[in-house]
Design a protein around this motif. Structure first.
Motif, PDB file in Angstrom:
ATOM      1  N   GLU A  60       0.823  -1.208   0.000  1.00  0.00           N
ATOM      2  CA  GLU A  60       0.000   0.000   0.000  1.00  0.00           C
ATOM      3  C   GLU A  60       0.859   1.261   0.000  1.00  0.00           C
ATOM      4  O   GLU A  60       1.835   1.374   0.733  1.00  0.00           O
ATOM      5  CB  GLU A  60      -0.906   0.015   1.236  1.00  0.00           C
ATOM      6  CG  GLU A  60      -1.823   1.219   1.272  1.00  0.00           C
ATOM      7  CD  GLU A  60      -2.778   1.195   2.463  1.00  0.00           C
ATOM      8  OE1 GLU A  60      -3.598   2.097   2.531  1.00  0.00           O
ATOM      9  OE2 GLU A  60      -2.691   0.280   3.295  1.00  0.00           O
TER      10      GLU A  60
ATOM     11  N   ASN B 267      -6.604  -0.149  11.749  1.00  0.00           N
ATOM     12  CA  ASN B 267      -7.384  -0.528  10.574  1.00  0.00           C
ATOM     13  C   ASN B 267      -6.520  -0.932   9.381  1.00  0.00           C
ATOM     14  O   ASN B 267      -7.052  -1.246   8.324  1.00  0.00           O
ATOM     15  CB  ASN B 267      -8.306   0.610  10.156  1.00  0.00           C
ATOM     16  CG  ASN B 267      -9.390   0.868  11.183  1.00  0.00           C
ATOM     17  OD1 ASN B 267      -9.751  -0.024  11.947  1.00  0.00           O
ATOM     18  ND2 ASN B 267      -9.875   2.089  11.228  1.00  0.00           N
ATOM     19  N   LEU B 268      -5.214  -0.906   9.529  1.00  0.00           N
ATOM     20  CA  LEU B 268      -4.342  -1.253   8.408  1.00  0.00           C
ATOM     21  C   LEU B 268      -4.401  -2.751   8.133  1.00  0.00           C
ATOM     22  O   LEU B 268      -4.492  -3.570   9.054  1.00  0.00           O
ATOM     23  CB  LEU B 268      -2.901  -0.848   8.713  1.00  0.00           C
ATOM     24  CG  LEU B 268      -2.644   0.651   8.795  1.00  0.00           C
ATOM     25  CD1 LEU B 268      -1.214   0.900   9.252  1.00  0.00           C
ATOM     26  CD2 LEU B 268      -2.903   1.327   7.467  1.00  0.00           C
ATOM     27  N   GLU B 269      -4.328  -3.106   6.875  1.00  0.00           N
ATOM     28  CA  GLU B 269      -4.301  -4.509   6.447  1.00  0.00           C
ATOM     29  C   GLU B 269      -2.852  -4.973   6.450  1.00  0.00           C
ATOM     30  O   GLU B 269      -2.088  -4.644   5.549  1.00  0.00           O
ATOM     31  CB  GLU B 269      -4.898  -4.650   5.043  1.00  0.00           C
ATOM     32  CG  GLU B 269      -6.354  -4.272   4.954  1.00  0.00           C
ATOM     33  CD  GLU B 269      -7.253  -5.291   5.628  1.00  0.00           C
ATOM     34  OE1 GLU B 269      -6.905  -6.497   5.620  1.00  0.00           O
ATOM     35  OE2 GLU B 269      -8.294  -4.883   6.158  1.00  0.00           O
TER      36      GLU B 269
ATOM     37  N   GLU C  20      -1.679  -8.312   6.756  1.00  0.00           N
ATOM     38  CA  GLU C  20      -1.667  -9.775   6.726  1.00  0.00           C
ATOM     39  C   GLU C  20      -0.796 -10.331   5.611  1.00  0.00           C
ATOM     40  O   GLU C  20      -0.261 -11.414   5.736  1.00  0.00           O
ATOM     41  CB  GLU C  20      -3.097 -10.304   6.561  1.00  0.00           C
ATOM     42  CG  GLU C  20      -4.028  -9.795   7.625  1.00  0.00           C
ATOM     43  CD  GLU C  20      -4.452 -10.874   8.580  1.00  0.00           C
ATOM     44  OE1 GLU C  20      -4.524 -12.028   8.165  1.00  0.00           O
ATOM     45  OE2 GLU C  20      -4.700 -10.546   9.747  1.00  0.00           O
ATOM     46  N   GLU C  21      -0.677  -9.586   4.506  1.00  0.00           N
ATOM     47  CA  GLU C  21       0.019 -10.120   3.341  1.00  0.00           C
ATOM     48  C   GLU C  21       1.096  -9.159   2.854  1.00  0.00           C
ATOM     49  O   GLU C  21       0.859  -8.345   1.977  1.00  0.00           O
ATOM     50  CB  GLU C  21      -0.966 -10.397   2.214  1.00  0.00           C
ATOM     51  CG  GLU C  21      -1.945 -11.496   2.544  1.00  0.00           C
ATOM     52  CD  GLU C  21      -2.849 -11.839   1.380  1.00  0.00           C
ATOM     53  OE1 GLU C  21      -2.378 -11.802   0.227  1.00  0.00           O
ATOM     54  OE2 GLU C  21      -4.018 -12.132   1.633  1.00  0.00           O
TER      55      GLU C  21
ATOM     56  N   SER D 170       0.941 -10.283  12.448  1.00  0.00           N
ATOM     57  CA  SER D 170      -0.033 -11.267  11.988  1.00  0.00           C
ATOM     58  C   SER D 170       0.536 -12.682  12.059  1.00  0.00           C
ATOM     59  O   SER D 170       1.701 -12.922  11.738  1.00  0.00           O
ATOM     60  CB  SER D 170      -0.431 -10.965  10.543  1.00  0.00           C
ATOM     61  OG  SER D 170      -1.196 -12.018  10.012  1.00  0.00           O
TER      62      SER D 170
END
Length: 154
Positions: A39, A51-53, A55-56, A82
């Motif tokens: 991102e 709220n940040l993703e 995981e990948e 994660s």
């Protein structure tokens, strides 16, 4: 600047474009295991950290802590790493007796492994912070993509 596992960093990519990274593990000798995410955000401001993703990651690599210590990569929060991000296990050649063994991210050598299993594993390697920044530019088309960057891939 002191840092710890789970610290969330913003990495300058180019012209007020930033990416996120997270310290997966603080390693000996001034290195960190870093998960880098794709991102891009303008101006490096973080919305809600929770709220940040995360995981990948696109990259999982070992790098020196120089940019963290000098503040170029700012710490903007801390989140639990994660469970999807596994700490890598590497191969190392041990001679004698002349065999591959497993090696953890801290350099501890373990059990022997077959040449077949070793063929699918990487050797432990550290990359400079400049390579991390260049790989992010290449990933986003803001600079050249070099085949060497594939070694950083998660």
């Amino acid at each position: 600047m002191r840092y710890k596992n789970g610290d969330l960093l913003v990495i300058p990519v180019l012209d007020q474009q930033y990416s996120f990274a997270q310290i997966v593990e603080d390693l000996p000798h001034g290195n960190v295991l870093l998960a880098v995410f794709s991102e891009l955000v303008p101006d490096g401001r973080v919305r809600e950290v929770a709220n940040l993703e995360l995981e990948e990651p696109v990259f999982l690599l070992e790098t020196m802590d120089l940019r963290i210590k000098d503040g170029t990569w700012s710490i903007v929060g801390n989140l639990e790493v994660s469970k999807c991000i596994a700490t890598p296990v590497y191969k190392v050649w041990v001679d004698p007796p002349g065999e591959f063994r497993m090696q953890d991210v801290r350099g501890n050598v373990g059990v022997p492994i077959s040449p077949e299993r070793a063929s699918g594993m990487k050797f432990q390697k550290s990359f400079s912070p400049a390579v991390v920044e260049a790989a992010l530019r290449g990933l986003h088309g803001l600079g050249p993509w070099r085949s060497a960057f594939e070694e950083l891939a998660f």
